[in-house]
Structure formats: structure tokens, C-alpha cells
Design an enzyme around this catalytic site. Structure first.
Site, PDB file in Angstrom:
ATOM      1  N   CYS A 114       0.806  -1.222   0.000  1.00 45.48           N
ATOM      2  CA  CYS A 114       0.000   0.000   0.000  1.00 45.48           C
ATOM      3  C   CYS A 114       0.839   1.273   0.000  1.00 45.48           C
ATOM      4  CB  CYS A 114      -0.948  -0.006   1.184  1.00 45.48           C
ATOM      5  SG  CYS A 114      -2.043  -1.448   1.228  1.00 45.48           S
ATOM      6  N   HIS A 123      -2.859   6.963   2.009  1.00 45.71           N
ATOM      7  CA  HIS A 123      -3.403   5.680   1.560  1.00 45.71           C
ATOM      8  C   HIS A 123      -4.809   5.526   2.112  1.00 45.71           C
ATOM      9  CE1 HIS A 123      -4.223   1.507   1.030  1.00 45.71           C
ATOM     10  NE2 HIS A 123      -3.921   1.162   2.275  1.00 45.71           N
ATOM     11  N   ASN A 152     -10.385  -0.047  -0.202  1.00 45.77           N
ATOM     12  CA  ASN A 152      -8.928  -0.052  -0.092  1.00 45.77           C
ATOM     13  C   ASN A 152      -8.370  -0.754  -1.334  1.00 45.77           C
ATOM     14  OD1 ASN A 152      -6.231  -0.698   0.442  1.00 45.77           O
ATOM     15  ND2 ASN A 152      -6.586  -1.139   2.606  1.00 45.77           N
TER      16      ASN A 152
END
Length: 329
Positions: A118, A255, A285
């Protein structure tokens, strides 16, 4: 690195893509024991985009680059290197970057994939700007993409509510007149690797047996603790390196892991939450894609303007984290 010595590079083009299929909170209610109110309160997520069974990370990345080309027709002219950041490649041994190169027929172009999960997009931007500053390249295509649905266990209600698929692409090129990469900060805590992983060739981490059978396993509580303690400290160091204050940051692009995490980071870092750009509400996500997706949403909505100062910060499995301050355009 300080503001007096920024890297001579800038982002000159951007594009993004998400699949058409929507997985809503209502859909998840039919799959696992959960409900819309619970998901929204704890994550801020309402929908995610899910790739088709025959659609993989290379397809997402290619579509993001094509979107960029549709908006910036000369974006790929003169590109010398392609960096794709992903931890869900189509195949173990053929880089997604090679698939992107083949699709667009770019001649004499170097390619490689980068895996920092990520945090990957920030790592890839750092790599691209550094290679340009060193004089090794003048124009680099950076793509962040992940097919998280391919590695999600849809019987695990703690993780399946979180993840979606998507990709974002930017071009980083030489800029001597107004260097745009102002500061960077990177770090890792490999001891936390046991908190977010998926098994591959090995089924243990050091001496700890692993589970999951190739699906993502995450200890959400530990990831939350890592993010809300590590990222604010990283932001403080970024600001110190750049000589800027929180008030100089026009947009914070973290993120998109979880809205609660973003809210906590903003509070601890004294960055107004209204300055945060995120992509999680309708995309979930998307790992390496979450920052470019959020950034492109900001561009499309007219929020991000030429000359704006952005603070990007990724964090994830590894455990890795990476932050960059840059000027837009």
C-alpha cells in the site's frame, strides 16, 4: 533533503481506472454477518469496484494508462522507463510493467515491477524522481494497480468489507525551472510483517506458521496502531525536511485504508481533515492504487490545482511506509 534542494522532476499527466462492477455494503450483508451502518461507521466505505473473473492487474493498469492518454495525448511520448507498483501481478514471473509496455508498443523502454504494497505508489514516485534527478532518465511512466478481490477471503468479514480493485497512472518527467519534488521520508518495520500478509512459496514468517492459503490475512488492530503512530511522525519529519508548515499543505493524500485511520492521522498531525483526499468511500482499499485514485478524483473535481502543495503518504504490509511532498503540475 530540504526545500532548497528539491528534485528536478514533476508529474505532468495522470489517469485512473476502476472496474464497472460494484460491490456495495448491501451486497456484503448477503455474504457475511455485517451491515451497512457498521461498515460505514468503522471504515467510511460504501462501495468497492471488483474486477471481472478474467480481468487482472495488467488490464487495470493498461486501462488507467489509456485514460491518461485520452486526457493527455502526448503523455507517453519520450517515456524511457515503466515502473508498475503492485503486489497482485497477473503472473509470478512476468512483470505487469512488461504487459503495459507490450500493449502500448513503447520502443526501447525499460520495465520493472515494484512491491511495497500500500506504500508502493509513494515508493515508485520516489524511485522515478530520483532516477530523473540522477540524470539517468528524463521521463518515466509510473502505474499503481492492484486486484485485491483476487486475494480476498469473502468468508472473512473483517477483511472482505475493505478491499476493491483499481489502478492509477502518472508521468514523471524532468523539470529544471520549477522542481516539484520537495521532500521525502521512508521507513519500515519488518517485525510487523506477521500482521498483514498472504502466503506464497513459504507458509511461515520466520518461525511463525502462517494461514490463509494464498488469501490476504490482516490484523486490523495492529495495522491501525502502526499507521496512527508511524504516519504522524513521518509527516512531522517531512515538514521539517521541506521547511514547510501544516498550513502550507494544500492537500493531504494518504493511503485510503480506513477513514478512521485518516481522521486520526489528521488530528495528530494538525492537518485539517477537510484537506484530506481519499478514494475509499466508493472504491474501498485498493492498495497501491488508492493514492493515485484519490489524487485523480481531486483533479477531476477541480480541487487540485496547478501549483498546489501535496503531501502523499502510503503505509501497509511489510510493514512499510513512505511519504512525499510535491507541487502539482
Amino acid at each position: 533533503m530540504s526545500l532548497s534542494n528539491p528534485l528536478p522532476a514533476r508529474i505532468s499527466a495522470i489517469g485512473s481506472y476502476v472496474p464497472s462492477h460494484i460491490l456495495s455494503n448491501a451486497d456484503l450483508e448477503k455474504m457475511v454477518e455485517t451491515n451497512d451502518e457498521w461498515i460505514v461507521q468503522r471504515t467510511g466505505m460504501r462501495e468497492r469496484r471488483i474486477a471481472a473473473p478474467d480481468q487482472f492487474t495488467s488490464h487495470l493498469c493498461i486501462a488507467a494508462v489509456q485514460n491518461m492518454l485520452d486526457r493527455y495525448p502526448e503523455a507517453l511520448s519520450g517515456v524511457e522507463l515503466i515502473i508498475v507498483t503492485t503486489h497482485t501481478p497477473d503472473l509470478p514471473s512476468t512483470p505487469v510493467s512488461c504487459m503495459v509496455q507490450a500493449h502500448f508498443g513503447l520502443p526501447a523502454v525499460g520495465t520493472y515491477d515494484l512491491n511495497a504494497t500500500c506504500a508502493g505508489f509513494a515508493y515508485a514516485l520516489h524511485t522515478a524522481s530520483g532516477l530523473i534527478a540522477a540524470g539517468l532518465h528524463r521521463k518515466i511512466l509510473v502505474v499503481g494497480g492492484d486486484s485485491m478481490s483476487k486475494i480476498t477471503d469473502y468468508t472473512d468479514r473483517s477483511t472482505c468489507i475493505l478491499f476493491g480493485d483499481g489502478a492509477g497512472a502518472v508521468v514523471v518527467e524532468r523539470e529544471d525551472e520549477r522542481p516539484a519534488f520537495l521532500a521525502h521520508h521512508f521507513g519500515s518495520d519488518g517485525s510487523g510483517g506477521k500482521h498483514v500478509y498472504r502466503t506464497g512459496l513459504a507458509s511461515q514468517w520466520q518461525d511463525i506458521p502462517l494461514t490463509g492459503n494464498g488469501k490476504l490475512v490482516q490484523n486490523g488492530r495492529e495495522v491501525y496502531k502502526f499507521a496512527v503512530s508511524t504516519v504522524p511522525d513521518g509527516i512531522e519529519q517531512l515538514l521539517a525536511k521541506s521547511g514547510l508548515s501544516q498550513t502550507a499543505i494544500d492537500w493531504f493524500v494518504p493511503h485510503s485504508a480506513n477513514l478512521r485511520i485518516i481522521q486520526s492521522i489528521c488530528e495528530k498531525s494538525e492537518i485539517p481533515f477537510e484537506k484530506a483526499l481519499y478514494s475509499l468511500e466508493y472504491y474501498g482499499n485498493t492498495s497501491a492504487a488508492s493514492i493515485p485514485l484519490a489524487l485523480d478524483l481531486g483533479v477531476k473535481e477541480g480541487k487540485v490545482q496547478t501549483g498546489d502543495t501535496l503531501l502523499l503518504y502510503g503505509f501497509g504490509a511489510g510493514l512499510t511506509h513512505a511519504g512525499i511532498i510535491l507541487r502539482w503540475g
